[in-house]
Enzyme design. Structure first.
Site, PDB file in Angstrom:
ATOM      1  N   ASN A  79       0.835  -1.200   0.000  1.00 31.84           N
ATOM      2  CA  ASN A  79       0.000   0.000   0.000  1.00 31.84           C
ATOM      3  C   ASN A  79       0.871   1.251   0.000  1.00 31.84           C
ATOM      4  O   ASN A  79       1.966   1.273   0.567  1.00 31.84           O
ATOM      5  CB  ASN A  79      -1.019   0.004   1.150  1.00 31.84           C
ATOM      6  CG  ASN A  79      -0.411  -0.256   2.509  1.00 31.84           C
ATOM      7  OD1 ASN A  79       0.610  -0.913   2.638  1.00 31.84           O
ATOM      8  ND2 ASN A  79      -1.041   0.272   3.541  1.00 31.84           N
ATOM      9  N   GLU A 126       0.347   5.307   0.643  1.00 38.41           N
ATOM     10  CA  GLU A 126      -0.600   6.319   1.123  1.00 38.41           C
ATOM     11  C   GLU A 126      -0.221   7.728   0.668  1.00 38.41           C
ATOM     12  O   GLU A 126       0.857   7.949   0.101  1.00 38.41           O
ATOM     13  CB  GLU A 126      -0.685   6.243   2.651  1.00 38.41           C
ATOM     14  CG  GLU A 126      -1.234   4.896   3.094  1.00 38.41           C
ATOM     15  CD  GLU A 126      -1.443   4.778   4.582  1.00 38.41           C
ATOM     16  OE1 GLU A 126      -0.907   5.604   5.345  1.00 38.41           O
ATOM     17  OE2 GLU A 126      -2.164   3.836   4.977  1.00 38.41           O
ATOM     18  N   CYS A 154      -4.132   0.652  -2.503  1.00 35.47           N
ATOM     19  CA  CYS A 154      -4.068  -0.623  -1.782  1.00 35.47           C
ATOM     20  C   CYS A 154      -2.996  -1.533  -2.380  1.00 35.47           C
ATOM     21  O   CYS A 154      -2.690  -1.474  -3.583  1.00 35.47           O
ATOM     22  CB  CYS A 154      -5.400  -1.356  -1.872  1.00 35.47           C
ATOM     23  SG  CYS A 154      -6.698  -0.669  -0.847  1.00 35.47           S
ATOM     24  N   GLU A 203      -3.118  -4.772  -2.968  1.00 29.10           N
ATOM     25  CA  GLU A 203      -3.616  -5.742  -3.966  1.00 29.10           C
ATOM     26  C   GLU A 203      -3.705  -5.100  -5.345  1.00 29.10           C
ATOM     27  O   GLU A 203      -3.326  -5.691  -6.358  1.00 29.10           O
ATOM     28  CB  GLU A 203      -5.017  -6.249  -3.572  1.00 29.10           C
ATOM     29  CG  GLU A 203      -5.076  -6.938  -2.233  1.00 29.10           C
ATOM     30  CD  GLU A 203      -5.428  -5.985  -1.090  1.00 29.10           C
ATOM     31  OE1 GLU A 203      -4.849  -4.876  -1.038  1.00 29.10           O
ATOM     32  OE2 GLU A 203      -6.261  -6.352  -0.258  1.00 29.10           O
ATOM     33  N   CYS A 207     -10.855  -3.729  -3.898  1.00 30.94           N
ATOM     34  CA  CYS A 207      -9.884  -4.727  -4.370  1.00 30.94           C
ATOM     35  C   CYS A 207     -10.584  -6.016  -4.803  1.00 30.94           C
ATOM     36  O   CYS A 207     -10.141  -6.687  -5.733  1.00 30.94           O
ATOM     37  CB  CYS A 207      -8.831  -5.002  -3.300  1.00 30.94           C
ATOM     38  SG  CYS A 207      -7.704  -3.597  -3.100  1.00 30.94           S
TER      39      CYS A 207
END
Ligand code: THU
Length: 131
Positions: free
Chosen positions: A43, A45, A54, A56, A91
């Site tokens: 991830n 941010e 994210c 994934e 996701c």
């Protein structure tokens, strides 16, 4: 072809690269294709929180950007902050996008530090599809 345990280990390694100064919730993902290729993601941010990415979806973008043409079959997800780090709703929709009718296996770590798995069709039924 990596085992489910090995995929989870790769997801753990990926979680160490997470950029998560706001949530302090690192996540790593590792996806496996039918041809044995794997791709990882963590991830990432942003101070504008809604722009965070994210793990994934970063892993899946990594595969597409690398020109992967094989079929996605599995995704391992890990966070040191929790057990069974299930993918968020967005996701799940992304996983469904790249399933092309296959029931993708989602590999997580359980409370006993063992691998456990779920299938996308069970945790994300009736997903949105254009056709
Ligand atoms: N996060 C993921 O990487 N994957 C998910 O499926 C859900 C949440 C990240 C986003 C954010 O950086 C942190 O976890 C806390 O929400």
């Amino acid at each position: 072809m990596l085992s489910n345990n090995e995929l989870l280990e790769k997801a753990k390694e990926a979680s160490k690269k997470a950029y998560c100064p706001y949530s302090k919730f690192p996540v790593g993902a590792c996806i496996l294709y039918e041809n044995g290729n794997i791709y990882t993601g963590c991830n990432v941010e942003n101070s504008s929180f809604g722009l965070s990415l994210c793990a994934e979806r970063n892993a899946m973008s990594n595969a597409i950007n690398s020109g992967e043409q094989s079929q996605l079959i599995k995704i391992a997800i890990y966070s040191p902050n929790t057990t069974k780090c299930f993918p968020c709703g967005a996701c799940r929709q992304w996983v469904q996008e790249f399933s092309f009718g296959n029931n993708i296996e989602i590999i997580l770590e359980d409370d006993n530090k063992n691998c456990c798995s779920y299938f996308i069709n069970d945790i994300f039924p009736y997903s949105f599809k254009l056709i």
